[in-house]
Design a protein around this motif. Structure first.
Motif, PDB file in Angstrom:
ATOM      1  N   GLY A  11       0.910  -0.887   0.008  1.00  9.17           N
ATOM      2  CA  GLY A  11       0.043  -0.237   0.077  1.00  9.17           C
ATOM      3  C   GLY A  11       0.704   1.091   0.000  1.00  9.17           C
ATOM      4  N   ALA A  12       1.732   1.321   0.851  1.00  8.07           N
ATOM      5  CA  ALA A  12       2.818   2.442   0.998  1.00  8.07           C
ATOM      6  C   ALA A  12       3.404   2.613  -0.629  1.00  8.07           C
ATOM      7  CB  ALA A  12       3.447   2.292   1.822  1.00  8.07           C
ATOM      8  N   LEU A  13       3.752   1.481  -1.012  1.00  8.00           N
ATOM      9  CA  LEU A  13       4.872   1.792  -2.357  1.00  8.00           C
ATOM     10  C   LEU A  13       3.758   2.168  -3.493  1.00  8.00           C
ATOM     11  CD1 LEU A  13       4.848  -0.599  -4.753  1.00  8.00           C
ATOM     12  CD2 LEU A  13       5.927  -1.731  -2.911  1.00  8.00           C
ATOM     13  N   GLN A  14       2.614   1.817  -3.408  1.00  7.67           N
ATOM     14  CA  GLN A  14       1.504   1.928  -4.432  1.00  7.67           C
ATOM     15  C   GLN A  14       1.372   3.573  -4.307  1.00  7.67           C
ATOM     16  OE1 GLN A  14      -1.437  -1.169  -4.433  1.00  7.67           O
ATOM     17  NE2 GLN A  14      -0.495  -1.916  -6.124  1.00  7.67           N
ATOM     18  N   ARG A  15       1.136   4.020  -3.067  1.00  7.14           N
ATOM     19  CA  ARG A  15       0.507   5.337  -2.895  1.00  7.14           C
ATOM     20  C   ARG A  15       2.011   6.207  -3.509  1.00  7.14           C
ATOM     21  NH1 ARG A  15      -1.592   3.114   1.563  1.00  7.14           N
ATOM     22  NH2 ARG A  15       0.267   3.629   3.052  1.00  7.14           N
ATOM     23  N   GLN A  16       3.091   6.000  -3.230  1.00  7.88           N
ATOM     24  CA  GLN A  16       4.277   6.507  -3.644  1.00  7.88           C
ATOM     25  C   GLN A  16       4.381   6.435  -5.114  1.00  7.88           C
ATOM     26  OE1 GLN A  16       7.624   4.588  -2.556  1.00  7.88           O
ATOM     27  NE2 GLN A  16       9.357   6.028  -3.653  1.00  7.88           N
ATOM     28  N   LEU A  17       4.061   5.414  -5.751  1.00 13.12           N
ATOM     29  CA  LEU A  17       4.315   5.383  -7.099  1.00 13.12           C
ATOM     30  C   LEU A  17       2.964   5.986  -7.887  1.00 13.12           C
ATOM     31  CD1 LEU A  17       5.240   1.751  -7.571  1.00 13.12           C
ATOM     32  CD2 LEU A  17       6.612   3.372  -8.145  1.00 13.12           C
ATOM     33  N   ALA A  18       1.991   6.263  -7.178  1.00  9.66           N
ATOM     34  CA  ALA A  18       0.983   6.874  -7.803  1.00  9.66           C
ATOM     35  C   ALA A  18       1.383   8.466  -7.757  1.00  9.66           C
ATOM     36  CB  ALA A  18      -0.572   6.889  -6.895  1.00  9.66           C
ATOM     37  N   VAL A  19       1.950   9.037  -6.755  1.00  9.93           N
ATOM     38  CA  VAL A  19       2.324  10.308  -6.674  1.00  9.93           C
ATOM     39  C   VAL A  19       3.548  10.570  -7.759  1.00  9.93           C
ATOM     40  CG1 VAL A  19       3.271  12.284  -5.459  1.00  9.93           C
ATOM     41  CG2 VAL A  19       1.429  10.682  -4.576  1.00  9.93           C
ATOM     42  N   ALA A  20       4.372   9.696  -7.602  1.00 14.96           N
ATOM     43  CA  ALA A  20       5.509   9.963  -8.541  1.00 14.96           C
ATOM     44  C   ALA A  20       5.446  10.006 -10.096  1.00 14.96           C
ATOM     45  CB  ALA A  20       6.805   9.010  -7.978  1.00 14.96           C
ATOM     46  N   PRO A  47      -2.101   0.339 -14.437  1.00 18.08           N
ATOM     47  CA  PRO A  47      -2.680   0.477 -15.994  1.00 18.08           C
ATOM     48  C   PRO A  47      -1.828   1.685 -16.582  1.00 18.08           C
ATOM     49  CG  PRO A  47      -4.414   0.795 -14.258  1.00 18.08           C
ATOM     50  CD  PRO A  47      -3.008   0.446 -13.647  1.00 18.08           C
ATOM     51  N   ARG A  48      -1.810   1.839 -17.888  1.00 17.66           N
ATOM     52  CA  ARG A  48      -1.356   2.833 -18.519  1.00 17.66           C
ATOM     53  C   ARG A  48       0.169   3.417 -18.137  1.00 17.66           C
ATOM     54  NH1 ARG A  48      -7.070   3.834 -18.471  1.00 17.66           N
ATOM     55  NH2 ARG A  48      -7.950   3.362 -20.492  1.00 17.66           N
ATOM     56  N   VAL A  49       1.057   2.585 -18.108  1.00 17.01           N
ATOM     57  CA  VAL A  49       2.326   3.108 -17.308  1.00 17.01           C
ATOM     58  C   VAL A  49       3.302   3.175 -18.673  1.00 17.01           C
ATOM     59  CG1 VAL A  49       2.322   1.923 -15.330  1.00 17.01           C
ATOM     60  CG2 VAL A  49       3.308   0.797 -16.946  1.00 17.01           C
ATOM     61  N   GLY A  50       4.174   4.093 -18.689  1.00 16.73           N
ATOM     62  CA  GLY A  50       5.158   4.556 -19.552  1.00 16.73           C
ATOM     63  C   GLY A  50       6.648   3.469 -19.352  1.00 16.73           C
TER      64      GLY A  50
END
Length: 94
Positions: free
Chosen positions: A24-33, A58-61
């Protein structure tokens, strides 16, 4: 071109609470970054004390998979997994 990244792996029943917190913490970090909308899913039933979890991005570069692996290493999720993480990439049909 963007793609959807799916990551699945096994988790021991006893490690789910700790892993959920770290993921959860790493996904929140990745969502922001990276401006992604991560999802965390699991199969409805455990088998032999193991759950199957899936992270969906979804929809990552380009370069996102490397950022994800770096975030996983920093979150030290490896000891909470019951085996390797498997990555699959899917793109939209034209």
């Amino acid at each position: 071109m963007s793609a959807d990244l799916y990551v699945y792996y096994k988790v021991r029943d006893g490690d789910t609470a700790a892993l959920r917190e770290r993921i959860g913490a790493l996904q929140r970090q990745l969502a922001v970054a990276h401006g992604v909308a991560p999802q965390l899913k699991h199969r409805p039933a455990a088998q032999d004390g193991l759950q199957t979890w899936m992270e969906v991005y979804p929809r990552v570069g380009a370069g996102f998979a490397a950022a994800l692996e770096q975030a996983c290493a920093q979150a030290d999720i490896g000891p909470l997994l019951a085996g390797p993480r498997h990555h699959e990439v899917f793109t939209d049909l034209p």
